[in-house]
Design a protein around this motif. Structure first.
Motif, mmCIF file in Angstrom:
data_model
loop_
_atom_site.group_PDB
_atom_site.id
_atom_site.type_symbol
_atom_site.label_atom_id
_atom_site.label_comp_id
_atom_site.label_asym_id
_atom_site.label_seq_id
_atom_site.Cartn_x
_atom_site.Cartn_y
_atom_site.Cartn_z
ATOM 1 N N THR A 12 -55.235 4.264 -26.061
ATOM 2 C CA THR A 12 -53.935 4.941 -25.983
ATOM 3 C C THR A 12 -53.034 4.288 -24.943
ATOM 4 O O THR A 12 -51.832 4.094 -25.164
ATOM 5 N N ALA A 13 -53.626 3.942 -23.792
ATOM 6 C CA ALA A 13 -52.848 3.306 -22.728
ATOM 7 C C ALA A 13 -52.300 1.954 -23.183
ATOM 8 O O ALA A 13 -51.141 1.606 -22.896
ATOM 9 N N LEU A 14 -53.096 1.183 -23.900
ATOM 10 C CA LEU A 14 -52.637 -0.117 -24.388
ATOM 11 C C LEU A 14 -51.487 0.035 -25.382
ATOM 12 O O LEU A 14 -50.516 -0.730 -25.348
ATOM 13 N N LEU A 16 -49.340 2.517 -25.507
ATOM 14 C CA LEU A 16 -48.146 2.941 -24.772
ATOM 15 C C LEU A 16 -47.528 1.776 -23.997
ATOM 16 O O LEU A 16 -46.297 1.648 -23.928
ATOM 17 N N LEU A 17 -48.371 0.933 -23.408
ATOM 18 C CA LEU A 17 -47.849 -0.224 -22.681
ATOM 19 C C LEU A 17 -47.138 -1.195 -23.624
ATOM 20 O O LEU A 17 -46.063 -1.713 -23.300
ATOM 21 N N ALA A 18 -47.743 -1.424 -24.790
ATOM 22 C CA ALA A 18 -47.105 -2.307 -25.764
ATOM 23 C C ALA A 18 -45.801 -1.715 -26.265
ATOM 24 O O ALA A 18 -44.789 -2.424 -26.438
ATOM 25 N N TRP A 19 -45.795 -0.407 -26.479
ATOM 26 C CA TRP A 19 -44.583 0.290 -26.916
ATOM 27 C C TRP A 19 -43.494 0.187 -25.859
ATOM 28 O O TRP A 19 -42.326 -0.093 -26.156
ATOM 29 N N GLN A 20 -43.869 0.396 -24.591
ATOM 30 C CA GLN A 20 -42.911 0.311 -23.494
ATOM 31 C C GLN A 20 -42.324 -1.089 -23.406
ATOM 32 O O GLN A 20 -41.106 -1.260 -23.237
ATOM 33 N N ALA A 21 -43.184 -2.085 -23.546
ATOM 34 C CA ALA A 21 -42.710 -3.468 -23.449
ATOM 35 C C ALA A 21 -41.778 -3.810 -24.610
ATOM 36 O O ALA A 21 -40.725 -4.434 -24.415
ATOM 37 N N PRO A 34 -38.175 2.777 -25.555
ATOM 38 C CA PRO A 34 -39.385 2.825 -24.727
ATOM 39 C C PRO A 34 -39.779 4.269 -24.422
ATOM 40 O O PRO A 34 -38.916 5.142 -24.301
ATOM 41 N N SER A 36 -40.654 5.716 -21.743
ATOM 42 C CA SER A 36 -40.061 6.254 -20.515
ATOM 43 C C SER A 36 -38.685 6.858 -20.786
ATOM 44 O O SER A 36 -38.347 7.935 -20.277
#
Length: 251
Positions: A12-14, A16-21, A34, A36
């Motif tokens: 899940t964290a990966l 979200l990080l890819a989505w944010q980027a 993103p 955020s």
């Protein structure tokens, strides 16, 4: 087994990080916001915005969910009690599942008011799944128990009430759990048809004004509401049919 929760959290964290980027850099276009900014927009809208729309959607979804499932269960019982009606009822169920909801919504909107359209759409969304699951569950009842009731003079209705209905309960509750997100989806699609309030109506406005963060926020709220209701019905299922849950875990 102990590593499974950690792997889910890491996955899940990966994501979200890819989505944010992707959202922050804009490599996939302006439609990907993103997380955020989505969360910030949801907090900015707050209860004043969502409190005006969520209750309307939940009311229509609950009404459609209740009546759609009740009618489906009644039709399934009719199929078992009056076998010659089986083809007619199942054909109606298949037709309700095959016709795209987005094609039915404008017709219903021309015939009914906004909330009624959404409730009917929710009912159509849940009807077929519950109908099929209930019919299958009723047919899986123990033959020996059915013969015993008949040997004591019981008719089809008594067999249905005493033997087949308890046997079908796990399948019915599973269908009711699956029907939760379907009912919410049907309601949101119904609200697309000119309704002033509701999550679907708010989603249309956000799309028309190109408010990407609010569009994503409404989508996440819809998913969260569906998940909470799904888990709630799942809890009822486990409490009402503990033997079925134990059998699934053993298998």
């Amino acid at each position: 087994m102990s590593a499974a929760p950690a792997l889910r959290v890491a996955g899940t964290a990966l994501v979200l990080l890819a989505w944010q980027a992707a959202g922050a850099t804009g490599v996939m276009g302006p439609a990907i916001a993103p997380p955020s900014q989505i969360v910030s927009g949801m907090l900015s809208d707050g209860a004043a915005f969502y409190g005006a729309h969520i209750p309307i959607t939940l009311q229509s979804a609950a009404a459609g969910y209740l009546w759609g499932n009740l009618i489906a269960i009644a039709c399934a019982a009719t199929v078992i009690a009056v076998p010659w009606l089986e083809k007619v009822i199942l054909h109606v169920g298949i037709a309700s599942a095959c016709v795209p909801l987005i094609a039915v919504a404008p017709i219903l909107a021309a015939m009914f008011s906004g909330p009624r359209t959404s409730a009917i759409m929710a009912g159509l969304s849940v009807f077929f799944t519950t109908l099929v699951s209930t019919v299958n569950g009723l047919r899986q009842a123990d033959r020996t128990s059915q013969d015993l009731v008949r040997a004591y003079g019981g008719g089809r209705c008594l067999v249905l009430r005493k033997v087949q209905s308890p046997a079908a309960l796990p399948g019915i509750l599973t269908a009711l759990r699956i029907a939760v997100p379907a009912a919410l989806l049907g309601t949101v699609i119904g609200e697309f048809m000119g309704q002033e309030r509701g999550l679907g109506a708010a989603l249309v406005v956000a799309q028309q004004t190109s408010d990407v963060e609010r569009t994503w926020g409404i989508t996440l709220v819809c998913a969260t509401v569906a998940l909470i209701a799904f888990l709630g019905v799942g809890l009822v299922e486990r409490l009402a049919t503990p033997w079925a849950a134990q059998a699934r875990e053993a298998s």
